[in-house]
Structures are given as C-alpha cells and as structure tokens.
Design a protein around this motif. Structure first.
Motif, mmCIF file in Angstrom:
data_model
loop_
_atom_site.group_PDB
_atom_site.id
_atom_site.type_symbol
_atom_site.label_atom_id
_atom_site.label_comp_id
_atom_site.label_asym_id
_atom_site.label_seq_id
_atom_site.Cartn_x
_atom_site.Cartn_y
_atom_site.Cartn_z
ATOM 1 N N HIS A 59 11.486 -61.318 -107.768
ATOM 2 C CA HIS A 59 10.052 -61.218 -107.479
ATOM 3 C C HIS A 59 9.318 -60.413 -108.547
ATOM 4 O O HIS A 59 8.130 -60.129 -108.404
ATOM 5 N N GLY A 60 10.025 -60.045 -109.593
ATOM 6 C CA GLY A 60 9.403 -59.271 -110.657
ATOM 7 C C GLY A 60 9.259 -57.798 -110.310
ATOM 8 O O GLY A 60 8.612 -57.053 -111.044
ATOM 9 N N LYS A 61 9.875 -57.369 -109.231
ATOM 10 C CA LYS A 61 9.816 -55.970 -108.805
ATOM 11 C C LYS A 61 11.063 -55.237 -109.295
ATOM 12 O O LYS A 61 12.014 -55.839 -109.775
ATOM 13 N N ALA A 62 11.074 -53.917 -109.133
ATOM 14 C CA ALA A 62 12.239 -53.120 -109.509
ATOM 15 C C ALA A 62 13.449 -53.537 -108.688
ATOM 16 O O ALA A 62 13.347 -53.781 -107.481
ATOM 17 N N LEU A 63 14.594 -53.657 -109.346
ATOM 18 C CA LEU A 63 15.820 -54.049 -108.668
ATOM 19 C C LEU A 63 16.333 -52.874 -107.837
ATOM 20 O O LEU A 63 16.527 -51.766 -108.346
ATOM 21 N N LEU A 64 16.551 -53.109 -106.539
ATOM 22 C CA LEU A 64 16.941 -52.040 -105.623
ATOM 23 C C LEU A 64 18.311 -52.332 -105.027
ATOM 24 O O LEU A 64 18.657 -53.484 -104.759
ATOM 25 N N ASN A 65 19.087 -51.273 -104.794
ATOM 26 C CA ASN A 65 20.388 -51.437 -104.153
ATOM 27 C C ASN A 65 20.246 -51.355 -102.635
ATOM 28 O O ASN A 65 19.119 -51.359 -102.107
ATOM 29 N N ASN A 66 21.364 -51.272 -101.932
ATOM 30 C CA ASN A 66 21.336 -51.243 -100.463
ATOM 31 C C ASN A 66 20.651 -50.001 -99.905
ATOM 32 O O ASN A 66 20.230 -49.977 -98.743
ATOM 33 N N LEU A 67 20.539 -48.955 -100.725
ATOM 34 C CA LEU A 67 19.870 -47.719 -100.302
ATOM 35 C C LEU A 67 18.415 -47.678 -100.771
ATOM 36 O O LEU A 67 17.774 -46.627 -100.707
ATOM 37 N N ASN A 68 17.931 -48.845 -101.234
ATOM 38 C CA ASN A 68 16.560 -48.953 -101.755
ATOM 39 C C ASN A 68 16.315 -48.037 -102.947
ATOM 40 O O ASN A 68 15.205 -47.535 -103.150
ATOM 41 N N LEU A 69 17.342 -47.835 -103.734
ATOM 42 C CA LEU A 69 17.222 -47.047 -104.958
ATOM 43 C C LEU A 69 17.300 -47.980 -106.162
ATOM 44 O O LEU A 69 18.090 -48.921 -106.172
ATOM 45 N N PRO A 70 16.477 -47.720 -107.192
ATOM 46 C CA PRO A 70 16.518 -48.578 -108.392
ATOM 47 C C PRO A 70 17.888 -48.517 -109.070
ATOM 48 O O PRO A 70 18.514 -47.462 -109.130
ATOM 49 N N TYR A 71 18.341 -49.664 -109.537
ATOM 50 C CA TYR A 71 19.601 -49.689 -110.286
ATOM 51 C C TYR A 71 19.523 -50.789 -111.335
ATOM 52 O O TYR A 71 18.614 -51.624 -111.340
ATOM 53 N N THR A 72 20.487 -50.784 -112.231
ATOM 54 C CA THR A 72 20.545 -51.775 -113.309
ATOM 55 C C THR A 72 21.786 -52.643 -113.133
ATOM 56 O O THR A 72 22.898 -52.126 -112.953
ATOM 57 N N ARG A 73 21.582 -53.931 -113.170
ATOM 58 C CA ARG A 73 22.693 -54.881 -113.056
ATOM 59 C C ARG A 73 23.123 -55.311 -114.454
ATOM 60 O O ARG A 73 22.325 -55.841 -115.226
ATOM 61 N N ASP A 74 24.379 -55.053 -114.790
ATOM 62 C CA ASP A 74 24.923 -55.448 -116.092
ATOM 63 C C ASP A 74 25.668 -56.769 -115.954
ATOM 64 O O ASP A 74 26.487 -56.945 -115.039
ATOM 65 N N THR A 75 25.416 -57.685 -116.857
ATOM 66 C CA THR A 75 26.026 -59.007 -116.775
ATOM 67 C C THR A 75 26.110 -59.616 -118.164
ATOM 68 O O THR A 75 25.565 -59.069 -119.137
ATOM 69 N N ARG A 76 26.758 -60.741 -118.258
ATOM 70 C CA ARG A 76 26.826 -61.487 -119.521
ATOM 71 C C ARG A 76 27.158 -62.945 -119.216
ATOM 72 O O ARG A 76 27.729 -63.262 -118.179
ATOM 73 N N GLY A 77 26.796 -63.830 -120.134
ATOM 74 C CA GLY A 77 27.227 -65.212 -120.036
ATOM 75 C C GLY A 77 28.700 -65.313 -120.383
ATOM 76 O O GLY A 77 29.161 -64.669 -121.337
ATOM 77 N N LYS A 78 29.451 -66.112 -119.626
ATOM 78 C CA LYS A 78 30.885 -66.226 -119.890
ATOM 79 C C LYS A 78 31.458 -67.439 -119.174
ATOM 80 O O LYS A 78 30.826 -68.021 -118.290
ATOM 81 N N SER A 79 32.662 -67.782 -119.536
ATOM 82 C CA SER A 79 33.402 -68.817 -118.820
ATOM 83 C C SER A 79 34.885 -68.528 -118.965
ATOM 84 O O SER A 79 35.329 -67.912 -119.946
#
Length: 260
Positions: free
Chosen positions: A229-249
C-alpha cells in the motif's frame, strides 16, 4: 585427327578431371566438418519434480496503492513493490551442448543451454499480497547459457570412465507466471536475467550416462521497507522493519544423455 582437335580434347579432359577432383575435395572437407561437429555435439533431456523454485527480483512500480485520501476521497498513488515466486511441480527441458575443447578423452570445456519449461503456480514471494504484490499465474521458462568443465563420464564420446563431474557458470533468463489471469499483472511481470552456477555428478544408467545436476542462480541483495500500500512495512508488533530479499532460483534435475 588434326593436332588442334587432339589438343582441344586433351584440355577438355584435363579441365573435367580438375573439376571432379575439386568437387570431391569439397565434399570430403564437408563430411570431415560434419563428423567433427557430431563428435563434439551432445544432446540431453532433463526432468525435475518438486525441486524447481524461481523468485523474481524485487521491483517497484508507480501505481494506485488501494487506499484513498481521507479528505478528498481520491485514490492514492505510490511506489508499489512487486516480487513473484514460482513453485513448479514438474519441469522438463532439453540441453544441447557443444565441446569447445577436448583436452583429452576425459576432460572437456563446453558451452550448453539447458532450456526448460516448468509446470506450477506463481504468487506473491512473501505469500502475502499486503507485504509484496506478485503475479498469480501458471508456468515458467528458463533459458540458461553456461560455460562448463566436464570431467570423466560424459565429458567426451571416447571416455572410458564410469563416473563423471561437471561444473559450470553463466547467465540465466527466467520468465514466471507465463499464463496470468490478470492483464494488468502482466505489465509488471517481466523476464529477468540472473548469474548462475551449476554442478553435476554423472554415472552410467544402463547403456548411457545420467547426471544429477544442481543449478542455482542469484541476484543482488535488496531491501524493502514499504508494503504493497506504499506505507511503512510493519511486523506483527506493528513496528517498522526491513525485508531483505533477492531474485534467485534453485533446481535439482536428472539429465539423460540421448545421443551417447
């Protein structure tokens, strides 16, 4: 018979003999090239069952967030994260391979393209459309191009080894969710290219070699701090966090050499 006629016939016969010799030489060279190619060209088919997973790189596209301005009631726009995961139940492919150099009967350098088509479903890479949007679709295609070292069994047509090993590196083009139910999703679901590596172990199965191969492709590490939704990413405790990811196979395949 005049001397001129004899000379003409002699020249004609000489010309015809030369032409036939040249034609035979060209045909011989063509056959030799064909034989050399067949000695270095290999063809295999591959299968993979429940061991083929593809994740696209994280991409941001500007569009409606699905929320509305509380004052004007106008739809809000922003940078929306997209990342799709494909899990294939079954994959099947064909792998043409050409030996660029046969160092000896047990060691070669080759170029190969293990192309495959996957049968499975695609969805949000986070399994949550509120975290990151993904393309809901069906089917995938992979087109790698690998430079490989081959040792022992399967490396050349003249090797007498019972076992073999291969290691390769290159690049791979992926397209996931080929068949999609949403036309708008297709505009965000692009093909992507990743560097990849592979390794395989070869042994005799009946009268022909079979390889157990693992291929892994990977992109750069990416960080996501906004949700779908374009909002800050929140965890289960409604705290902002950063999701780390990468393209892979990653894929585990069984490769069967056909023309050995």
């Amino acid at each position: 018979m005049s001397k001129k006629l004899i000379l003409s016939i002699t020249l004609l016969l000489t010309f015809m003999a030369t032409a036939i010799a040249q034609e035979g030489s060209r045909e011989s060279e063509g056959n030799e090239k064909k034989n050399n190619f067949s000695k270095k060209f290999f063809l295999a088919i591959s299968t993979s069952t429940y061991t083929d997973i593809i994740i696209s790189p994280l991409k941001y596209y500007y569009g409606p967030t699905g929320t509305f301005d509380p004052i004007t009631s106008e739809p809000e726009y922003g940078e929306i994260p997209y990342q799709t995961k494909e899990f294939n139940i079954f994959s099947m492919g064909i792998e043409p391979r050409f030996n660029l150099k046969d160092f000896n009967e047990n060691f070669s350098l080759s170029i190969s393209a293990p192309i495959s088509i996957g049968i499975g479903s695609s969805y949000s890479a986070a399994a949550d459309e509120l975290v990151v949007k993904g393309t809901e679709g069906f089917g995938s295609i992979q087109i790698p191009l690998l430079l490989k070292l081959n040792l022992g069994n399967g490396s050349t047509y003249t090797t007498q080894k019972d076992f073999g090993f291969s290691a390769g590196a290159g690049f791979e083009m992926n397209k996931v969710g080929i068949i999609s139910s949403s036309s708008s999703a297709n505009s965000y679901n692009k093909a992507f290219v990743l560097p990849c590596i592979s390794t395989g172990f070869t042994f005799m199965r009946g009268n022909s070699p079979m390889e157990i191969n693992i291929k892994y492709s990977f992109g750069k590490l990416q960080s996501q701090d906004t949700d779908a939704h374009g909002k800050a990413l929140l965890n289960n405790l409604n705290l902002p966090y950063t999701r780390d990811t990468r393209g892979k196979s990653i894929k585990l395949s069984f490769v069967y050499l056909m023309n050995y």
